[in-house]
Design an enzyme around this catalytic site. Structure first.
Site, PDB file in Angstrom:
ATOM      1  N   ALA A  87       0.826  -1.207   0.000  1.00  0.00           N
ATOM      2  CA  ALA A  87       0.000   0.000   0.000  1.00  0.00           C
ATOM      3  C   ALA A  87       0.862   1.259   0.000  1.00  0.00           C
ATOM      4  CB  ALA A  87      -0.921   0.001   1.220  1.00  0.00           C
TER       5      ALA A  87
ATOM      6  N   GLY B 244       0.786  -5.662   0.656  1.00  0.00           N
ATOM      7  CA  GLY B 244      -0.157  -5.811  -0.445  1.00  0.00           C
ATOM      8  C   GLY B 244       0.490  -6.297  -1.726  1.00  0.00           C
TER       9      GLY B 244
ATOM     10  N   GLU C 190       0.502  -9.906  -1.389  1.00  0.00           N
ATOM     11  CA  GLU C 190      -0.885 -10.369  -1.498  1.00  0.00           C
ATOM     12  C   GLU C 190      -1.349 -10.427  -2.959  1.00  0.00           C
ATOM     13  OE1 GLU C 190      -3.139  -9.183   2.565  1.00  0.00           O
ATOM     14  OE2 GLU C 190      -2.207  -7.505   1.496  1.00  0.00           O
TER      15      GLU C 190
ATOM     16  N   GLU D 294       2.459  -6.183   7.858  1.00  0.00           N
ATOM     17  CA  GLU D 294       1.444  -5.186   8.239  1.00  0.00           C
ATOM     18  C   GLU D 294       1.346  -4.933   9.739  1.00  0.00           C
ATOM     19  OE1 GLU D 294       0.009  -6.520   4.135  1.00  0.00           O
ATOM     20  OE2 GLU D 294       1.074  -7.382   5.842  1.00  0.00           O
TER      21      GLU D 294
END
Length: 276
Positions: free
Chosen positions: A82, A127, A130, A150
């Site tokens: 992110a 992310g 991910e 995270e």
């Protein structure tokens, strides 16, 4: 513009500023979803997330696409997760408004109906990892560093990590990786099953595209049905899973692709898939 650049432009479509889709091979059956925000190491901003989702919507609706490679234009990173600089200026309301946009990017990749391969080099964190986990297969080169850090910034993996990672490596291993927020380098990542194959240095994209081309040689109807059975059957009891498989089989058993596949086998020739 060179002839090579012209050919590439004709086979490339942009989605916003930071995402491109390129088509490869005869018929363009392999699509490359390119993360192209090099100045930020592909950190996923709100706009980039929306572009990833839009690109995935288009790919999902395109029956000519048989395999997708998710790759990066940055030489030292797949995606660092992110965009925390953007989020640093968010109010709580901004963050809540961004959530469905961000989530659509990850589910967009996850729900692509054709086989997907991530080509990972350098950092694939948060992310970014991910996005890779949302693919069916992950090819990495020796520079790859993956992880879900995270909790070190006060949140949790929210792009599917808490659900996708244990499906790859088991609950206890996933817990250790999430709770410690540690980064894992390529050799250990391969040993743990965080990635599926190690390419030569700098060869992750080429190897992923070659693998996608081998996949794309097969029936597009069969590939999508096989992926559906694998995804929907995972985690079910055996009897229910076999029912899922039977439903997927019935969806292809009377298709034109099945008829062509049998005919090509008996006639000892390469199949010409109708894709229906």
């Amino acid at each position: 513009m060179s002839s090579e650049d012209t050919a590439r432009a004709e086979q490339e479509r942009r989605y916003g500023e930071f995402v491109a889709v390129r088509r490869h091979g005869d018929g363009g059956h392999v699509a490359e979803l390119l993360l192209d925000r090099p100045k930020a190491m592909n950190a996923v901003s709100t706009g980039m997330a929306a572009s990833i989702a839009a690109a995935c919507d288009a790919l999902a609706a395109d029956g000519s696409v048989r395999a997708v490679v998710v790759a990066s234009s940055h030489p030292r990173a797949f995606c660092v997760g992110a965009d925390l600089k953007e989020r640093g200026g968010f109010t709580d309301l901004d963050l809540m408004r961004q959530r469905p946009v961000a989530r659509a990017a990850y589910t967009g990749v996850l729900e692509l109906p054709m086989p997907t391969i991530a080509a990972v080099h350098g950092y694939a964190l948060g992310g970014g990892f991910e996005l890779a986990l949302s693919c069916d297969l992950i090819v990495a080169d020796p520079t790859a560093v993956v992880g879900l850090p995270e909790v070190s910034v006060g949140v949790i993996p929210g792009g599917g990590g808490t659900q996708l990672l244990p499906r790859r490596v088991g609950a206890a291993r996933a817990a250790e990786l999430v709770f410690t927020a540690r980064r894992v380098e390529a050799p250990e990542a391969r040993d743990l099953g965080l990635v599926d194959a190690l390419a030569a240095d700098g060869g992750d994209r080429d190897e992923a595209l070659a693998l996608a081309a081998r996949i794309a040689a097969h029936s597009p109807i069969g590939l999508r049905a096989a992926k559906r059975a694998l995804r929907l059957g995972h985690g079910l009891d055996l009897r229910t899973g076999l029912d899922v498989e039977d439903g997927a089989w019935r969806s292809v058993a009377f298709s034109a692709d099945r008829a062509e596949g049998v005919a090509a086998f008996n006639e000892k020739r390469a199949p010409r898939w109708p894709g229906e």
